[in-house]
Design a protein around this motif. Sequence first.
Motif, PDB file in Angstrom:
ATOM      1  N   LEU A 133       0.834  -1.203   0.000  1.00 47.77           N
ATOM      2  CA  LEU A 133       0.000   0.000   0.000  1.00 47.77           C
ATOM      3  C   LEU A 133       0.865   1.248   0.000  1.00 47.77           C
ATOM      4  N   VAL A 134       1.994   1.207   0.703  1.00 42.98           N
ATOM      5  CA  VAL A 134       2.905   2.348   0.680  1.00 42.98           C
ATOM      6  C   VAL A 134       3.489   2.529  -0.722  1.00 42.98           C
ATOM      7  N   LEU A 135       3.789   1.435  -1.420  1.00 43.26           N
ATOM      8  CA  LEU A 135       4.279   1.534  -2.797  1.00 43.26           C
ATOM      9  C   LEU A 135       3.228   2.149  -3.713  1.00 43.26           C
ATOM     10  N   ILE A 136       1.966   1.763  -3.522  1.00 40.11           N
ATOM     11  CA  ILE A 136       0.887   2.372  -4.302  1.00 40.11           C
ATOM     12  C   ILE A 136       0.774   3.851  -3.960  1.00 40.11           C
ATOM     13  N   GLY A 137       0.843   4.172  -2.658  1.00 45.28           N
ATOM     14  CA  GLY A 137       0.803   5.570  -2.242  1.00 45.28           C
ATOM     15  C   GLY A 137       1.940   6.374  -2.836  1.00 45.28           C
ATOM     16  N   ALA A 138       3.135   5.778  -2.918  1.00 42.41           N
ATOM     17  CA  ALA A 138       4.281   6.474  -3.509  1.00 42.41           C
ATOM     18  C   ALA A 138       4.040   6.781  -4.984  1.00 42.41           C
ATOM     19  N   ARG A 139       3.385   5.859  -5.676  1.00 40.67           N
ATOM     20  CA  ARG A 139       3.073   6.101  -7.094  1.00 40.67           C
ATOM     21  C   ARG A 139       2.109   7.281  -7.235  1.00 40.67           C
TER      22      ARG A 139
END
Length: 637
Positions: free
Chosen positions: A613-619
Amino acid sequence: MAASFLLIILSSALLAPQTAHAFSVAQPQHPPPQRVIIVGAGVGGLATAARIKSTLPSTNTDVLIIEKNGRDQLGGRCGSFDVTVENYCNDGAFRHERGPSLLLLKEEYERLFEDCGKRESSSGTIPNSDVSRPATAAEAYGLQMKQCIPAYQVVFDDGDAISVGFPRSKCQSGLSIEEIKELQMLEQESIAKLNRLESDGSKKWQEYLNTCAAFLDCGLPNFIEERLDVSTLPAFMVEALKDGAKRWPLQPHSAMLDALFNSPKLKAMASFQDLYVGLEPYMNEQQFGGGVLRKTAPAVFGLLAALELHPTNGKAGVYAPVGGFRQVAESMLELCLDNDIEFKFDTSVTRITDEGVYFTSKDDKEGGFLPADLIICNADVPFATETILSESSKDVDVEKYDWNDKFDYSSGVIAFHWSFSQRIEALNTHNVFMCAKNAEDAVSSWSVLRDGDDSKKSTNNNSMKDQPFNFYVHRASHTDESAAPPGCDSIMVLVPCTPLVRNPELALLPRDDAILKYKQQFDEDLVNDVREAVMERLSILQGLESLQEKLINEVVDTPGTYADYYNVGGGVPFGLSHGLGQLSLTRPSAEPRSHGNVLFVGASSRPGNGVPLVLIGARLVAKKAIKKLQRNGLNIQ
């Protein structure tokens, strides 16, 4: 009601910025240099940096990551540490995880390296594997992800144990024919156990996972990725309205489980993932809506069970990064270095403004102000808003520790990192120990999330041995033998506990003094009591009756430790909880109202906690950052 929920889905996606697949960048002839400063080298900071720098012209944009910890703690909570014990196991290293221990949504990791990587994948045998095929983009940077089959072993307080999470595509996992046959036998044993727990238990379990898979397929794009996907809505509504809406996703999780299962053990197996989002599964009759706005998981969070355990869903599966989660951070560092991102370690940011950041180094040899055109804060949101973003204190060169305690938090954790002189074969890679002798014990085992501070007080007065509680055990060497020396083992035990209790007076102290005071909230007597209770519960498995005799090293983390290492509010490693009052559009935004030139990324911001979810948020944050830089003068088409 169905119409209103559909409206929520549509509005959350439509209100989110809709962005094309990629940015095409036109090079200005004389672009002004722009600096982006990212505060924190956690997963969110590393991924956001890589996405910004790989998209924008490298000559026009400088990206600097400032990290308070040393190079050895790269990745923030996504990291590992080693222990060596003299005269044991040939002085080999025992690897332990201080943050995540299971890897989900593998494609999100791959996507980061596919989008930002600069290394060509080569064919041949993959390192640490007998598989011969072209390396993926992530593997080109040293990140190999190995599936854990079965995903979990669930152990109940009466000694019953059952394995769950058997993907149908076992043949694609690189296993030998003999290993596949062994797994097929284990799966058949698990099916028989499910049917012994209650009539048609295996069928009901699969029906539950199918409902949760529909929640996952709809929730991931529409709620988490903030993009509208109407194709998933029909299956979602069919499952939500099935059996007279007994599977309605916004009711307390326990209400759906009561409609599907009779066995307390099956209900426990179907809901233990709620702990990851800081919620209990049981209805709280003292709160509106059964508690789903705050600390009770809505049934939609059954999607976590599908994400880990569904046998055929393409998104499902539990993986382990070979080399531990430290390797995830190291691979992301290589990705950043390939994109010419700069780092400044052992440097603490003491204040963030719209114009730049104030900082100080650990050795006090460097400090001052660094101007920036955009600041991205990867520090924990509740901590950052009360300290480095707050303007109430004019002292910009002194570190402080405080947090906003008005939010609802996930549970704290007492973590035991144990090194053993022999292998612990009774444990799988991931193990959950649950209380479910009866409905009363099952509910009480989650009291740490419902009762808050009172739960810790009762633990001090009564031994943990006398209380029902759930806990998680990670044995990395079952999947990745590099986690421990040959013939030895490394184990991590996570026991939920209350967060730190905030004392506003400590906000006035220098950070180290405040942290020392907070660590005293979890004293040695409390830790010893929890350790004894865990050892007693572990002894129920054959071969673990005298486990403590083989223990040769112990490292203990408490909420005070996590506060010290990572500046997380309340010392909570999982960040804010995910009740409906802190979910999707109601969770802290990436764009704080107080600062127009600052963005948040990380577990306590949208979309939520957990590495994927943090990776998605970073995108999503990287896209916002590029738009802001565009408004500041970059010529992006």
